[in-house]
Write a protein that holds these residues in place. Structure first.
Motif, short mmCIF file in Angstrom:
data_model
loop_
_atom_site.label_atom_id
_atom_site.label_comp_id
_atom_site.label_asym_id
_atom_site.label_seq_id
_atom_site.Cartn_x
_atom_site.Cartn_y
_atom_site.Cartn_z
N VAL A 191 6.79 -71.60 21.77
CA VAL A 191 5.43 -72.06 21.50
C VAL A 191 4.73 -72.45 22.79
CG1 VAL A 191 4.08 -73.89 20.40
CG2 VAL A 191 5.91 -72.77 19.14
N ALA A 192 5.45 -73.10 23.71
CA ALA A 192 4.85 -73.48 24.99
C ALA A 192 4.40 -72.25 25.77
CB ALA A 192 5.84 -74.31 25.81
N GLN A 193 5.24 -71.22 25.78
CA GLN A 193 4.87 -69.98 26.46
C GLN A 193 3.70 -69.29 25.75
OE1 GLN A 193 8.47 -67.68 26.64
NE2 GLN A 193 9.26 -68.80 28.42
N TRP A 194 3.72 -69.34 24.41
CA TRP A 194 2.63 -68.72 23.65
C TRP A 194 1.30 -69.40 23.97
CZ3 TRP A 194 -1.31 -69.72 20.44
CH2 TRP A 194 -1.84 -68.64 19.73
N LEU A 195 1.29 -70.74 23.97
CA LEU A 195 0.05 -71.47 24.23
C LEU A 195 -0.48 -71.20 25.63
CD1 LEU A 195 0.90 -74.91 22.58
CD2 LEU A 195 -0.70 -73.19 21.73
N ALA A 196 0.41 -70.91 26.57
CA ALA A 196 -0.01 -70.63 27.94
C ALA A 196 -0.52 -69.20 28.10
CB ALA A 196 1.15 -70.87 28.90
N GLY A 197 -0.37 -68.38 27.06
CA GLY A 197 -0.88 -67.01 27.12
C GLY A 197 0.12 -66.01 27.65
N SER A 198 1.39 -66.17 27.30
CA SER A 198 2.40 -65.21 27.70
C SER A 198 2.42 -64.05 26.71
CB SER A 198 3.78 -65.88 27.74
OG SER A 198 4.79 -64.95 28.01
N ILE A 199 2.41 -62.82 27.24
CA ILE A 199 2.47 -61.64 26.36
C ILE A 199 3.91 -61.51 25.88
CG2 ILE A 199 2.15 -59.15 26.17
CD1 ILE A 199 0.00 -59.32 28.25
N TRP A 200 4.17 -62.15 24.73
CA TRP A 200 5.55 -62.24 24.25
C TRP A 200 5.96 -61.03 23.43
CZ3 TRP A 200 6.76 -62.88 18.94
CH2 TRP A 200 5.65 -62.98 18.10
N GLY A 201 4.99 -60.36 22.79
CA GLY A 201 5.32 -59.19 21.98
C GLY A 201 5.42 -57.95 22.84
N SER A 202 6.52 -57.82 23.59
CA SER A 202 6.60 -56.77 24.60
C SER A 202 7.62 -55.69 24.24
CB SER A 202 6.94 -57.38 25.97
OG SER A 202 8.11 -58.18 25.88
N ASN A 203 7.57 -55.21 23.02
CA ASN A 203 8.37 -54.03 22.67
C ASN A 203 7.52 -53.13 21.77
OD1 ASN A 203 8.84 -54.74 19.80
ND2 ASN A 203 10.10 -56.39 20.64
N TRP A 204 8.06 -51.94 21.49
CA TRP A 204 7.26 -50.93 20.78
C TRP A 204 6.93 -51.33 19.35
CZ3 TRP A 204 4.75 -47.86 23.71
CH2 TRP A 204 5.29 -47.43 24.93
N SER A 205 7.73 -52.23 18.76
CA SER A 205 7.41 -52.69 17.41
C SER A 205 6.08 -53.43 17.38
CB SER A 205 8.52 -53.60 16.89
OG SER A 205 9.73 -52.90 16.72
N PHE A 206 5.82 -54.23 18.41
CA PHE A 206 4.57 -54.96 18.48
C PHE A 206 3.39 -54.02 18.78
CE2 PHE A 206 7.68 -58.29 19.03
CZ PHE A 206 7.12 -59.36 18.34
N VAL A 207 3.65 -53.00 19.57
CA VAL A 207 2.61 -52.00 19.82
C VAL A 207 2.21 -51.32 18.52
CG1 VAL A 207 2.06 -49.83 20.99
CG2 VAL A 207 3.34 -51.60 22.20
#
Length: 343
Positions: A191-207
């Motif tokens: 959650v801390a990384q998400w709130l800071a704006g980290s692109i967490w969905g970094s695999n082809w499923s998220f694409v």
């Protein structure tokens, strides 16, 4: 006079086409640079061999499974957030409108955090549910802001809309902070990384989860470019031209919310893209939405892929959240726009 007007229109059209082509080339250049950027360096020739299927297993893992999905997501998210911001600016006739500032991103984020608090994010089904849930959260936030900002006799005041959005965003952000207190350390770190704006969905499923939303909503918004031009005028002028104001406004607002919510679901709390990109595009191609919307999408994609590349490059072997890089660029620009609007 008609010949002069025609020449002027052709000149503007040629200039706009050149600007779009230039931004497209910059995106391609940053795409190539980003593929070669990371803790493990890949030479351009190695990148080409890997794409052609002649790379080593390690090179294929790094490029095809880690870097390429993230690069594609950064481009898609940048385009989606930029077009969402451009639509909001056109609907509200307010240069400071942005899905992050108005609290729409916060509403989407609240739903995402609620979801990841109870379900794992690496399962296939939840990945495809995330954009839907984020859209629902963004839609509820947008509806609340619209209801609170609207007055029957005055309509929708742009200033009141901005202030209401800031207040709602502050309340939602406070709720998210309270929710994080009950999380275990692993989920809290996410959650801390998400709130800071980290692109967490970094695999082809998220694409594949994000792409259909943009495939439907971006063409729809561009198709409605003429309507946006009309709605960008005063209420009375738009009504006089025969535009069904409320219906068109709600459809475009729904498209804007869908774009912002689906992008936030995979990118985290990244702000300012929907503010900066439309402004830059407007300076380059003018206010006509037929050209402004594609230009905003390209500007947003270029901004995001550049910010994400810098985020992975600045502090190697570690990386900083992409949202922080965007904020470093966007916050001063927002203050400049605010000072300009006041003057």
């Amino acid at each position: 006079m008609e010949a002069r007007t025609s020449r002027e229109a052709k000149r503007k059209s040629a200039r706009s086409a050149a600007v779009l082509a230039a931004m497209g080339l910059f995106i391609v250049a940053m795409f190539v640079i980003s593929m070669n950027t990371g803790y493990t360096r890949l030479a351009p020739l190695d990148v080409l061999k890997t794409i052609l299927g002649m790379g080593t297993a390690k090179q294929e893992l790094i490029l095809l499974q880690f870097r390429l999905p993230r690069i594609v997501i950064s481009i898609l998210v940048g385009a989606g957030l930029a077009v969402s911001g451009c639509v909001l600016q056109g609907l509200t006739r307010n240069a400071l409108a942005d899905p992050g500032i108005l609290g729409i991103n916060s509403g989407a984020g609240l739903m995402v955090i609620l979801f990841v608090s109870f379900f794992p994010t690496n399962a296939d089904a939840p990945v495809y549910l995330l954009p839907v849930l984020a859209f629902a959260g963004a839609g509820l936030a947008a509806a609340l802001i619209y209801v609170l900002a609207f007055k029957r006799h005055e309509g929708l005041s742009p200033t009141r809309l901005i202030l209401t959005g800031v207040a709602v965003a502050a309340g939602i952000n406070a709720a998210m902070i309270v929710l994080t207190l009950a999380l275990d350390p692993q989920r809290y770190q996410f959650v801390a990384q998400w709130l800071a704006g980290s692109i967490w969905g970094s695999n082809w499923s998220f694409v594949s989860a994000l792409f259909p939303w943009l495939l439907v909503l971006l063409p729809f918004v561009i198709w409605k470019a003429g309507v946006l031009n009309v709605l960008n005028l005063s209420e009375h002028t738009a009504a006089g031209l025969g535009a069904p104001i409320e219906r068109e406004r709600l459809m475009l607002l729904g498209a804007s919310v869908g774009l912002a919510g689906s992008c936030v679901a995979v990118s985290g709390g990244i702000g300012f893209v929907g503010l900066i990109a439309p402004h830059l595009a407007r300076q380059l191609v003018g206010p006509r939405h037929q050209i402004l919307l594609p230009a905003s999408a390209l500007a947003g994609a270029l901004l995001m892929i550049t910010a994400d590349t810098l985020a992975r490059l600045i502090m190697q072997p570690s990386e900083i959240p992409t949202g922080i890089v965007v904020a470093v660029i966007g916050a001063p620009y927002f203050l400049y726009l605010l000072a300009k609007a006041r003057s």
